[in-house]
Design an enzyme around this catalytic site. Structure first.
Site, mmCIF file in Angstrom:
data_model
loop_
_atom_site.group_PDB
_atom_site.id
_atom_site.type_symbol
_atom_site.label_atom_id
_atom_site.label_comp_id
_atom_site.label_asym_id
_atom_site.label_seq_id
_atom_site.Cartn_x
_atom_site.Cartn_y
_atom_site.Cartn_z
ATOM 1 N N LYS C 76 0.846 -1.198 0.000
ATOM 2 C CA LYS C 76 0.000 0.000 0.000
ATOM 3 C C LYS C 76 0.874 1.237 0.000
ATOM 4 O O LYS C 76 1.902 1.287 0.682
ATOM 5 C CB LYS C 76 -0.878 -0.032 1.242
ATOM 6 N N SER C 151 -9.665 1.787 2.960
ATOM 7 C CA SER C 151 -8.807 2.551 2.105
ATOM 8 C C SER C 151 -7.784 1.695 1.351
ATOM 9 O O SER C 151 -7.142 2.173 0.420
ATOM 10 C CB SER C 151 -8.068 3.625 2.894
ATOM 11 N N SER C 175 -9.989 -0.496 7.179
ATOM 12 C CA SER C 175 -9.383 -0.363 5.854
ATOM 13 C C SER C 175 -8.645 -1.563 5.307
ATOM 14 O O SER C 175 -8.223 -1.533 4.162
ATOM 15 C CB SER C 175 -8.431 0.849 5.846
#
Lengths: 488, 95, 486
Positions: C76, C151, C175
């Site tokens: 990420k 997210s 997330s």
């Protein structure tokens, strides 16, 4: 010892006004590295060379607290006779400025590490206690340099993150003199403890001064103004006087005081309002979620207490008792740890009375003359002791000693060596002196007659003659004794 | 609590974010509904509850007073939006 | 070897260790798949060349006695990677190249893995659908124009589409777990403090945790083992001995007690979610566990609490993005204040700005007690609820999300309906306890749905074991028609 023993008052048009003063002192903690990062805290380094990723707030950076800074704060709190709080919290103080890379300062708001305490001020007409409200740890900000470029500000973050102790006094001071004594005492205590070097020129000690006025005799506090970041005692005093006058004038003309933050303009010698700080008042304090609450063991606090060095007030009491010094003399000799250490080393072996007079007199004068500190002076305590011993033993006279000292302060030579090489020893052999005196007497028979018939003042003449013949080296005390006997 | 344009302007000044006049109405609407949502908490009586002081049950850990960081000026200034060998450079503040 | 990218991480490593495949082969296979990322948009930066170099040098001198030998991993874009752009999905850090490495990624590289690329995410980790990224929306591989969740949307999407063998995300309110549920993969949020936060772009400090996102529970245990560990640079890092999660993984959960919290049965919950939950209960019972009804009375207040605490911390954490030291600086503005205001207005997207404003508000003078302190009190109550329950049970079973993936744009105009995606996941972050989402079934559109298992503080092993047992029983299979390759 009274709380209100100052009689500093402002003479207004309509009466006398009292000035109420409180100080928030920011003292840089003496430590190798910063409060929450491992960067060096040394003064005077090249810009941005003592800055880590944490100090410059890069993404993902986190604070880790320096245990030594915590201990230093506890030590200082104990030196202020204050309550140490076993539980304290670090809060974020949020605002924006170029020298505040995180956009917040890590400080302590609701739960500071140290609570209430007090210190005793040494004033010319006695002493006075001033209350301490609290002491907390916080990060210092970096430096903004505005005058290197017309349209840009340059930022140096070396100072960003250095540990500060913010020491807040109660509004107990009433005059510029008291403020002077307060700062001096605070500084002295921290220097004794080794927790802050108190070097105001380097910015290790700065103060925000809170000033308000009230009619003489009034008990209620007036609206105060805060004068920020004053970095010398002289400026503090000037700022207080100006601000107090300003407030009195406003109040006497029927206006009210706006509670505001002001700056002291050192060139114009006046305070003026700071613009654009209105929003700064909402700092939105909240506990820093990157840190946990700080817990101090009772044992740790006890150990720090046990290991505290003797503080100025205790030392002063001891000096008065052990060395029969007056309060004034004791004050001078304990004002700096360096001085008291020097004095004590000298009197370990040497005469106290001579020591105190020589140190407070000629020795201090020599330091001032060359603008050096004790540690920089070539006259070490050992050498000073030697000089004093040579007076006590009668080897040289007091007057000769002054000559010897003049040489010592320039060259650092040992007094015994100077006396030896210049042949400055006093003539103290009674037989030798008797011989000289007998000669003087026999060469001045008429004066002897006059002296014996009442002209006492002539004694000095005979002493003078003996000194002349002996080249100034006759031991004055012995000369006196022998002459007295022989002139009976 | 009512969220109005003035409050939003005040808060955006504190946060140093300038809000587009065109977007203020939409923002007011969104924030009003969000605040209505979070005000559900008022249904709870929390008088006797102590606020959570830390999610961890540990004391704050500390580090030794060692100099083991800094001395990396180039690295620190490498990403500056306005290049300079010694300093961070920003437009002047009006004092 | 064909179908390398279909294999689990564990299987790939087994083959590497047995010298049946080389790291270059593995890396090349994933790079081939990444070529088709355009429609998914799961990558922000790809490091194909460097990854290939790393693979080659691994193969020259393979150190096989590591946890992740020769494995390429995309992460990420919230983890700072030395020398590789790290954007946090934002214009503010569009061109930011950190010269330092986050502890978590460093831990992975120390176990033999190397960087494959940086994955798209909601801006500054704020979002539940990966629709707030400056670099564009991410699509869910399960169907065109569906959201992958957020997210960590890019991470979930890349993993499900076989563009990376495993990945890591961050979880502040769900997330990791919510996108895992939406894409049919496994996602774990560890106990707060187990994984270091140093070098991760901070969103909400008391809630953020990095965690693994994988195809299987076995893979998840392995990744957690590589990631977790004490970090003295993080004051909130727990100092405990490392555990061998993968070696000690077992599906024997006989006698363990699983709690079913009644408050998680919300009004209007879709029937299929309820059905899924029920099936979860019975299969765990089948595996030998005991099902117990419990109550977490303050559950409904978790989401409002979260939307006070998280924005408050974020408003302060994001104050450092001011155009002074790094990142974007606006060219407009004649003085410092104007520079700040323009930089932050242009550099941040709408959702981020909205949350900063909320956070600034709830901390501001006059509102701090009514909002922030109140929220911290309710947070304590929520934590107490869990503490009480864990006296009776070993883990708690709930659905992961209140629905399956929705269409891009469907919830953009209503912030509250977007926030409600996290209704089951948020309480876990508030309490600082671990939780895992495993794919458990499908909805009527054949979109995957996940079940969440919540564990007690530092009981990851137990949690993984239960998930392992459930996974075996569920036997989830997802066959994606690779529409994005066309």
């Amino acid at each position: 010892m009274s709380k209100e023993n100052s009689n500093f008052l402002i003479d207004g048009e309509k009466g006398k006004w009292e000035v109420v003063i409180g100080l928030e002192v920011h003292a840089q903690v003496t430590s190798n590295s910063k409060l929450f990062s491992g960067s060096s805290t040394k003064f005077g380094a090249e810009p941005n060379t003592q800055v880590s990723l944490v100090d410059s707030a890069f993404p993902g950076m986190l604070p880790v607290i320096n245990e030594y800074c915590v201990k230093q704060a506890v030590k200082t709190g104990l030196g202020l006779n204050a309550k140490i709080n076993p539980y304290s919290v670090f809060d974020r103080k949020n605002y924006f400025y170029a020298d505040l890379p995180q956009g917040y300062q890590i400080s302590q708001f609701k739960h500071p590490i140290v609570g209430e305490g007090e210190i005793t001020l040494d004033l010319p007409n006695g002493s006075k206690k001033v209350g301490i409200e609290r002491l907390h740890l916080e990060q210092d900000a970096g430096k903004s340099i505005h005058d290197l470029d017309p349209s840009n500000t340059f930022v140096d973050l070396n100072r960003s993150g250095v540990a500060l102790m913010e020491i807040v006094s109660k509004p107990d001071m009433r005059s510029p003199d008291e403020v002077n004594a307060y700062v001096k005492k605070l500084r002295s205590i921290m220097r004794y403890l080794g927790t802050c070097d108190g070097n105001m020129q380097e910015g290790s000690l700065r103060a925000d001064v809170n000033v308000s006025v009230r009619k003489e005799g009034d008990k209620k506090l007036g609206t105060r103004c805060e004068i920020k970041n004053v970095n010398s005692i002289k400026f503090m005093q000037m700022a207080i006087i100006y601000e107090a006058q300003r407030q009195v004038e406003l109040l006497e003309s029927g206006k009210t005081i706006d509670q505001e933050t002001r700056l002291f303009d050192t060139k114009k010698n006046e305070t003026r309002s700071m613009r654009s700080k209105e929003d700064a008042h909402d700092y939105r304090y909240f506990p820093d979620p990157d840190l946990l609450p700080l817990s101090l063991d009772k044992e740790l606090i006890e150990k720090i207490k046990k290991d505290l060095p003797e503080l100025p007030d205790q030392k002063k009491e001891r000096f008065i008792k052990d060395y029969s010094l007056s309060a004034y003399e004791a004050n001078v000799l304990v004002s700096e740890k360096e001085i008291s250490d020097y004095f004590e080393e000298v009197v370990k072996t040497s005469d106290i009375k001579l020591a105190k007079n020589w140190i407070m007199g000629d020795f201090f004068a020599s330091l001032n003359e060359k603008n050096i500190s004790i540690s920089e002076s070539p006259v070490t305590a050992k050498k000073m002791a030697q000089l004093i011993d040579s007076i006590s033993s009668g080897t040289i006279s007091g007057r000769t000693a002054k000559e010897v000292f003049e040489i010592m302060k320039e060259t650092g030579e040992e007094p015994n060596k100077i006396i030896e090489s210049k042949g400055l020893q006093q003539k103290s052999d009674p037989k030798e002196l008797e011989g000289i005196i007998d000669n003087v007497i026999s060469e001045n028979k008429d004066k002897v007659e006059q002296y014996k018939s009442g002209k006492d003042k002539l004694f000095g003449f005979f002493v003078g003659q003996v000194m002349k013949v002996s080249g100034g080296k006759a031991n004055p005390q012995l000369v006196n004794d022998i002459l007295k006997k022989k002139l009976k | 609590m009512s969220i109005d344009k003035d409050k939003i302007k005040h808060v955006s000044k504190l946060a140093r974010i300038s809000v587009d006049e065109k977007k203020i109405d939409g923002l007011t609407k969104d924030l009003t509904s969000i605040f209505k949502f979070i005000e559900q908490l008022n249904e709870l009586n929390t008088e006797k509850v102590k606020p959570l002081s830390s999610i961890l049950n540990e004391p704050l850990r500390s580090r030794e007073d060692k100099i083991d960081d800094g001395k990396m000026r180039d690295k620190i200034l490498e990403n500056s939006p306005k290049k300079n060998e010694e300093f961070f450079v920003v437009p002047k503040v009006i004092e | 070897m064909s179908d390398i990218t279909k294999k689990s991480l564990t299987e790939i490593i087994r083959l590497i260790k047995k010298k049946e495949i080389k790291s270059v082969e593995v890396t090349t296979s994933f790079i081939d798949n990444i070529k088709n990322d355009k429609k998914l948009n799961s990558f922000i930066t790809n490091c194909n060349e460097q990854a290939l170099e790393k693979a080659k040098s691994f193969d020259k001198n393979p150190k096989l006695d590591q946890l992740l030998p020769g494995v390429p991993i995309a992460v990420k874009d919230l983890f700072c990677t030395n020398g590789t752009k790290t954007t946090a999905g934002s214009k503010m850090l569009e061109n930011f190249i950190p010269n330092y490495e986050s502890t978590i990624t460093n831990n992975l590289w120390n176990e033999g893995a190397f960087l494959l690329g940086k994955l798209n995410c909601d801006e500054y980790a704020m979002g539940s659908s990966n629709e707030t990224s400056y670099f564009g929306n991410v699509m869910n591989p399960i169907a065109e124009n569906t959201v992958p969740g957020g997210s960590s949307g890019g991470s979930a999407s890349a993993l499900a589409a076989e563009l990376t063998p495993t990945t890591i995300g961050t979880d502040t309110g769900g997330s990791i777990r919510q996108p895992a549920s939406f894409t049919g993969i496994v996602g774990l949020k560890p106990t707060y403090g187990l994984c270091s936060r140093w070098g991760i772009v901070a969103f909400a400090s008391s809630l953020d945790q990095a965690g693994p996102m994988t195809k299987t529970v076995e893979d998840c245990a392995l990744m957690l083992e590589a990631m977790a560990g004490f970090d003295k640079k993080d004051s909130t890092s727990i100092n405990k001995k490392k555990e061998n999660y993968s070696k000690n993984l077992t599906d024997n959960i006989k006698g363990l007690k699983i709690g079913i919290p009644k408050e998680y049965r919300v009004d209007g919950m879709p029937k299929e979610i309820d059905k899924l939950w029920e099936s979860g209960k019975s299969l765990l019972k089948d595996a030998g566990a005991e099902i117990i009804d419990i109550s977490l009375p303050n559950t409904k207040y978790a989401l409002p609490t979260y939307y006070i605490v998280a924005p408050a911390e974020a408003s302060s954490n994001l104050a450092r993005y001011d155009g002074v030291k790094y990142g974007f600086r606006s060219s407009k503005g004649n003085n410092l204040i104007e520079m700040y205001e323009n930089t932050r207005s242009e550099g941040f997207g709408d959702e981020v700005k909205r949350r900063i404003l909320i956070g600034t508000y709830v901390l501001s003078s006059g509102y701090y007690d009514a909002y922030y302190i109140k929220a911290q009190k309710v947070r304590q109550l929520i934590k107490n609820d869990f503490d009480q329950s864990f006296k009776k049970v070993d883990a708690i079973l709930t659905p992961s999300t209140p629905s399956a993936a929705f269409k891009i744009g469907e919830k953009k105009d209503d912030p509250i309906s977007m926030y409600l995606n996290d209704i089951f996941t948020v309480p876990v972050n508030l309490a600082g306890i671990p939780a895992i989402s495993i794919p458990a079934g499908f909805d009527q559109n054949k979109y995957p749905l996940g079940l969440q298992l919540i564990g007690n503080t530092l009981e990851e092993q137990k949690l993984l074991n239960i998930a392992f047992a459930a996974e075996k029983k569920i036997n989830f299979k997802q066959d994606l028609n690779k529409w994005w390759e066309k």
